[in-house]
Design a protein around this motif. Sequence first.
Motif, PDB file in Angstrom:
ATOM      1  N   GLY A  47       0.789  -1.219   0.000  1.00 45.50           N
ATOM      2  CA  GLY A  47       0.000   0.000   0.000  1.00 45.50           C
ATOM      3  C   GLY A  47       0.822   1.269   0.000  1.00 45.50           C
ATOM      4  O   GLY A  47       0.338   2.331   0.415  1.00 45.50           O
ATOM      5  N   VAL A  48       2.066   1.187  -0.476  1.00 49.24           N
ATOM      6  CA  VAL A  48       2.926   2.373  -0.466  1.00 49.24           C
ATOM      7  C   VAL A  48       2.595   3.268  -1.657  1.00 49.24           C
ATOM      8  O   VAL A  48       2.142   2.804  -2.704  1.00 49.24           O
ATOM      9  N   TYR A  54       9.469   5.166  -5.032  1.00 47.01           N
ATOM     10  CA  TYR A  54      10.649   5.792  -5.632  1.00 47.01           C
ATOM     11  C   TYR A  54      11.763   5.932  -4.595  1.00 47.01           C
ATOM     12  O   TYR A  54      12.943   5.659  -4.881  1.00 47.01           O
ATOM     13  N   GLN A  55      11.394   6.341  -3.389  1.00 47.81           N
ATOM     14  CA  GLN A  55      12.384   6.485  -2.321  1.00 47.81           C
ATOM     15  C   GLN A  55      13.018   5.149  -1.971  1.00 47.81           C
ATOM     16  O   GLN A  55      14.228   5.064  -1.748  1.00 47.81           O
ATOM     17  N   LYS A 146      -0.591  11.545   1.770  1.00 48.86           N
ATOM     18  CA  LYS A 146      -1.120  10.196   1.645  1.00 48.86           C
ATOM     19  C   LYS A 146      -1.190   9.488   2.995  1.00 48.86           C
ATOM     20  O   LYS A 146      -0.462   9.814   3.928  1.00 48.86           O
ATOM     21  N   LYS A 147      -2.094   8.504   3.080  1.00 54.66           N
ATOM     22  CA  LYS A 147      -2.135   7.653   4.278  1.00 54.66           C
ATOM     23  C   LYS A 147      -0.751   7.044   4.495  1.00 54.66           C
ATOM     24  O   LYS A 147      -0.106   6.673   3.521  1.00 54.66           O
ATOM     25  N   THR A 173      -3.935  -2.313   5.264  1.00 53.55           N
ATOM     26  CA  THR A 173      -2.540  -2.056   5.601  1.00 53.55           C
ATOM     27  C   THR A 173      -2.424  -1.158   6.828  1.00 53.55           C
ATOM     28  O   THR A 173      -3.393  -0.534   7.272  1.00 53.55           O
ATOM     29  N   GLY A 174      -1.204  -1.064   7.323  1.00 55.70           N
ATOM     30  CA  GLY A 174      -0.938  -0.174   8.429  1.00 55.70           C
ATOM     31  C   GLY A 174      -1.254   1.269   8.108  1.00 55.70           C
ATOM     32  O   GLY A 174      -1.630   2.041   8.997  1.00 55.70           O
ATOM     33  N   ALA A 175      -1.109   1.659   6.853  1.00 56.48           N
ATOM     34  CA  ALA A 175      -1.417   3.030   6.462  1.00 56.48           C
ATOM     35  C   ALA A 175      -2.877   3.363   6.738  1.00 56.48           C
ATOM     36  O   ALA A 175      -3.206   4.466   7.187  1.00 56.48           O
ATOM     37  N   ASP A 176      -3.769   2.410   6.500  1.00 52.80           N
ATOM     38  CA  ASP A 176      -5.192   2.631   6.734  1.00 52.80           C
ATOM     39  C   ASP A 176      -5.491   2.732   8.227  1.00 52.80           C
ATOM     40  O   ASP A 176      -6.215   3.633   8.672  1.00 52.80           O
ATOM     41  N   VAL A 177      -4.941   1.812   8.999  1.00 50.06           N
ATOM     42  CA  VAL A 177      -5.188   1.805  10.442  1.00 50.06           C
ATOM     43  C   VAL A 177      -4.634   3.063  11.093  1.00 50.06           C
ATOM     44  O   VAL A 177      -5.321   3.729  11.886  1.00 50.06           O
TER      45      VAL A 177
END
Length: 228
Positions: A47-48, A54-55, A146-147, A173-177
Amino acid sequence: MTLALVIVDLDGTLVDSFDDIRDGMAVALAAIGVAPSDALLALSRRGVSLESYYQHALARDPEAPEERARFAAFVNAYVDHYQRHQKNARVYDGVFDTLDEIRSRWPRLRLAVGTNKRTDLARELAADIGLARYFDLIQGSEEVAKKPDPALLHLIARRLETPIEHALMVGDTGADVLAAQRAGCGAVAVTYGGWPRAEIETLRPDRLIDDFAELVDIVAGTSVSARG
């Protein structure tokens, strides 16, 4: 909580599109002269964002002046390939039936897609696979951070005129949580997407579900402020 809005992630939550994302990333990496290693391609399930990808690939800031042209080439290659070769995405089992039931039982409950994808790509995918009709808003994150930043969730809540504390975020994903926790809304994590249960449960979402259909019981267990 009093529930008025459910925000759902797209890739890994509603749709299994990981093969298409992986293929697009392989093309994008090749376009900037980076070998598409297994380690890099595995990020397709994490979910990146394209910036983060790119990073990871170059250990360089895509916003740095000297990187902007190369990053633009990376993004353009990904988007071009993704738009022309979406062929493997499929809606997860139970998603259509679940959304039908939620819309039928709570017709005034607001539903939105909140994704780190670009809005145009998200709307195109949702339309192609028959999901767009269920949602009041399909929102990507090109306008905001972004999340796991909560800005996308706040943007959706504002556009649907709903207090964020009456919202629920559903994602894989962790981004959502983390975005949900930082925004001050409920967090539901699915275990069938990009992150395995053992990993995502360490973030302590409010609920973990193994099947999207379980969302009906979660909604039913709340006081829905916009009940029809």
